[in-house]
Write an enzyme that holds these catalytic residues in place. Structure first.
Site, short mmCIF file in Angstrom:
data_model
loop_
_atom_site.label_atom_id
_atom_site.label_comp_id
_atom_site.label_asym_id
_atom_site.label_seq_id
_atom_site.Cartn_x
_atom_site.Cartn_y
_atom_site.Cartn_z
N GLY A 150 2.61 10.83 0.91
CA GLY A 150 1.07 11.25 1.26
C GLY A 150 0.21 9.95 1.19
O GLY A 150 -1.16 10.08 1.47
N CYS A 151 0.53 8.62 1.14
CA CYS A 151 -0.19 7.67 1.07
C CYS A 151 0.01 6.97 2.45
O CYS A 151 0.88 6.82 3.01
CB CYS A 151 0.27 6.62 0.16
SG CYS A 151 -0.65 6.93 -1.44
#
Lengths: 470, 336
Positions: free
Chosen positions: B112-113
């Site tokens: 999710g980065c």
């Protein structure tokens, strides 16, 4: 020396729709010239600043800005500088009004009812279709299939044409710079049919190698899928040539025109392409609508994609017969208001003139490229603009030792400048370039020279901030 | 506009009398544009825009945070100006020790980065968790450093009890984009998960490993990373909560279809209280499940897990958020 002029006071706000742009007399000469660039033939020296009338006060950007309400706000205490147009464009008030009018005055389902509202909605919806058809110079409006967006349009071709025309060993030619939406659906088709995908790499000037592309279009090639303008490299492909090479071997061509239709004249008959896709939201229209252009004999021979209402003629329990074009490919209730909004966007763009928009954006593109590539430790991707090489008004770039996410975050938080960081739906391209991600600033005709200047100043500040922490 | 007298020809082909509005189910095509994880409109810098506005009762009190984290929170609260907060963040990041590249594995990568972030965890002699982290983005590295400094050297129970709400207390949320915040939350989650893994490993009598890939918490997605076999049926020793709620009991019942010789279901939802997966459910969201059954004979690990998942499909769709599965045959369970 940079001139920051507030243009709002100097511009007469003309009625939103059907506007005619009043130009400075000395600009008319520029419009007629054939070479669309700054006259200096040498490599990019910093473009002359405020003396360039195309970009100075009274430019297309200054004239049209007032039409876009969303641009007049502050973000984090700073004037919003919106430079993410390749991701989505902003909408003029006329388009917003059109949507509102639709829902307030004549919202009704199309093609089905008899009553007044329904007839009016149908009329406007089909008129929008005609506007799209005229805008890209299709032969007839039934060659325009409304979809949700360009991605869906490509999937339509993949599932409908691809699955029934491609067999084991057939080749689909693409470039590594294609958007994911132009790659992934063909991967599905290749898995199902045994067709083979072949990719053209970039040449030395960071543009897809057109020579190699020509070589790859052999007798085994059945389809060529290419972008018109790259959303990362800003390069433009010679579509008319690609189409003639493809047709020589009996292959079809699908053009991804998402980054070209909003910014320049696109004429499907002069290109002679078989398929072309674009999204409304990138051309000042609403989200949720896009279109597929297909030659009518081609579309007629293709099986339906989605099944349901509207696309049928007769429905029995065990089988159905299908409607004529374009309804055959438009199952279910469409995005009626949105299609009408797209039509209004086309009206707006046409009133300015796509040629005019293009010329302005080329000037702005060169200015952006010159200024950005002069910033130390910045590396811009794609070709250098020149007499023979046009760049779109966008720059994907990386700053040495600073992550694009850091750049984009700081620009937003400290300066109100909106750019994008990531892979821009082009992972294969980034992998080829050897980077994980990049930052991208992309312009549209309502951006001004001051937007570019603000961006560059803010970028210097950003780079200095992170450099001081190394 | 006057009443239109002409209706386009194409619409006349449609002969059905009854209008039927059939919202088509369109298969999700890849999105045309690069989307950010959450979309928030920022009008002015004065408004803290939170994805889920915390009520004062659900915000963990600063005093409950690990001591070093408290210090960090107070420090950031003392710094008012956003740019100065950034400087502080980058300062932390610069002082973060580099992570050895051998630890930059998939299991250690934070999902999710937008940038790349890795987190590693291991025990010191006192069974406190030591964290190491790294990132290619300076701002993210700063965030990672905050967490590393705030949570390192603390016992597992304290770490897993930290609620992500404290990010609001930092006041950085105003200065950081939502997608970065997501990365922050995911970093914290990964660190907590790794801390828990260390705990579980240690309880099982394994020597505290250096935290390199081993057990992956079986998340919802199928085919999770390599699971190492843990010897022995030592679940009982964990002294977990023996009282199961209705879902826990249902899981036990459903898994009886595998004709297990032994089955143990443990509700560990309390450790995840406060993070997004729990909201709106009845609180029974995370379970450790151990099943010993002949049915697993000859089946790969992935296949065994799939068997369990498919049996629990309904639960997974009605609020069960995550399962950690141990699936053994009786002979494997007996062997050390």
């Amino acid at each position: 020396m940079m001139m920051m002029i507030s243009m709002e006071s100097a511009v007469v706000k003309l009625p939103p729709s059907l506007r005619t742009i009043k130009l400075n007399p000395n600009r008319k000469n520029r419009i007629l010239r054939t070479a669309p660039f700054a006259s200096s033939a040498s490599a990019p020296a910093p473009a002359p600043l405020s003396t360039d009338p195309q970009l100075g006060p009274g430019s297309l950007g200054h004239l049209t800005r007032p039409d876009f309400p969303i641009l007049h706000q502050e973000v984090n205490g700073k004037r919003l500088v919106y430079l993410d147009n390749a991701a989505t464009s902003q909408k003029p008030a006329a388009v917003v009004d059109a949507l509102r009018n639709y829902y307030e005055l004549y919202n009704s389902n199309v093609h089905r009812g008899i009553h007044y509202l329904s007839a009016k909605a149908t009329d406007e919806y089909e008129l929008a279709r005609q506007k799209v058809s005229n805008f890209i110079n299709a032969s007839e409006s039934r060659e325009i299939v409304f979809t949700r967006n360009a991605t869906e349009a490509i999937n339509l071709v993949a599932y409908s044409w691809g699955l029934s025309n491609l067999k084991e060993g057939d080749e689909v030619i693409l470039t590594i710079a294609e958007h994911h939406s132009a790659i992934v659906p063909w991967q599905f088709v290749a898995q199902k049919t045994g067709a083979v995908l072949k990719f053209v790499n970039l040449g030395e000037d960071e543009v897809p190698d057109v020579g190699k592309l020509r070589e790859m279009i052999s007798k085994r090639a059945k389809l060529v899928v290419v972008h018109h303008v790259s959303n990362v490299l800003a390069s433009v492909l010679p579509i008319d040539q690609v189409v003639s090479w493809a047709h020589d071997v009996g292959a079809k061509v699908l053009v991804d025109a998402c980054q070209s239709v909003p910014h320049m004249v696109v004429d499907v008959r002069s290109l002679d392409t078989d398929f072309l896709v674009a999204s409304s939201h990138k051309m000042c229209g609403p989200t949720g609508i896009g279109f597929l252009y297909g030659k009518s004999e081609l579309l007629s021979s293709m099986p339906p994609f989605l099944g349901g209402g509207e696309m049928i003629a007769d429905v029995y329990l065990d089988h159905s017969t299908y409607a004529e074009l374009p309804s055959k490919f438009e199952a279910g209730t469409p995005a009626i208001g949105e299609a009408i909004g797209l039509g209004t966007a086309i009206d707006y763009l046409s009133a300015i003139g796509m040629q005019k928009i293009h010329e302005y954006e080329v000037e702005l593109a060169n200015y952006l490229y010159d200024r950005l590539s002069s910033v130390p430790s910045v590396r811009v991707y794609g070709p250098k603009p020149s007499r023979s090489v046009t760049r779109a008004a966008l720059c994907s770039f990386n700053v040495e030792d600073v992550h694009p996410t850091d750049i984009a975050t700081f620009l937003d938080q400290q300066h109100g400048v909106a750019i994008r960081s990531g892979h821009h739906c082009a992972q294969p391209l980034h992998r080829y370039l050897g980077v994980n991600s990049s930052a991208r600033a992309s312009l549209h005709f309502y951006n001004t020279k001051e937007d570019v200047d603000d961006f560059i100043i803010s970028l210097y500040d950003t780079i200095n901030f992170f450099a001081s922490f190394k | 506009m006057s009443i239109p007298t002409k209706i386009p020809i194409s619409s006349l082909f449609h002969r059905s009398a009854a209008p039927f509005f059939n919202p088509t189910k369109i298969p999700t095509p890849p999105h045309r544009f690069l989307f950010s994880k959450t979309i928030t409109k920022r009008i002015s810098s004065n408004q803290p825009l939170l994805s889920s506005p915390p009520s004062s009762s659900s915000l963990q009190r600063v005093e409950e945070l690990p001591p070093k984290l408290q210090e960090i929170v107070k420090l950031f609260q003392a710094v008012q100006e956003p740019k100065a907060k950034y400087e502080q963040l980058l300062f932390y990041g610069r002082n973060l020790n580099a992570l050895d590249s051998k630890y930059k594995t998939t299991e250690n990568k934070v999902q999710g980065c937008v940038s790349q972030v890795w987190v590693r965890a291991y025990f010191d002699e006192d069974k406190n968790v030591i964290f190491e982290a790294d990132s290619d983005s300076m701002l993210t590295k700063g965030l990672a450093a905050l967490l590393v400094q705030g949570l390192s050297g603390r016992p597992v129970e304290e770490i897993v009890r930290v609620s992500p709400d404290f990010a609001t207390l930092l006041g950085l949320q105003q200065s950081l984009t939502p997608s970065r915040n997501n990365g922050f939350l995911n970093m914290l989650k990964l660190m907590q998960k790794k801390a828990l893994q260390l705990y579980v490993e240690a309880e099982r009598g394994e020597s505290p490993s250096s935290g390199v890939s081993g057990i992956g918490d079986s998340a919802i997605s199928d085919g999770g990373e390599g699971e190492s076999e843990i010897g022995g049926d030592l679940r009982e020793d964990l002294g977990g909560n023996s009282e199961l709620g209705s879902r826990g009991r249902r899981i036990e019942e459903i898994l009886k279809e595998l004709r297990p010789t032994a089955i143990h279901v443990e509700d560990i939802s309390y450790q995840h209280a406060g993070h997004s997966g729990v909201a709106g459910s009845d609180g029974e969201t995370h379970f450790n499940v151990e099943v010993i059954s002949e049915e697993f004979e000859g089946k790969s690990l992935v296949k065994r897990h799939r068997m369990v998942y498919s049996l629990l499909q309904d639960e997974l769709q009605s609020g069960l958020h995550a399962l950690s599965i141990v699936a053994k045959t009786p002979s494997e369970a007996v062997a050390q």
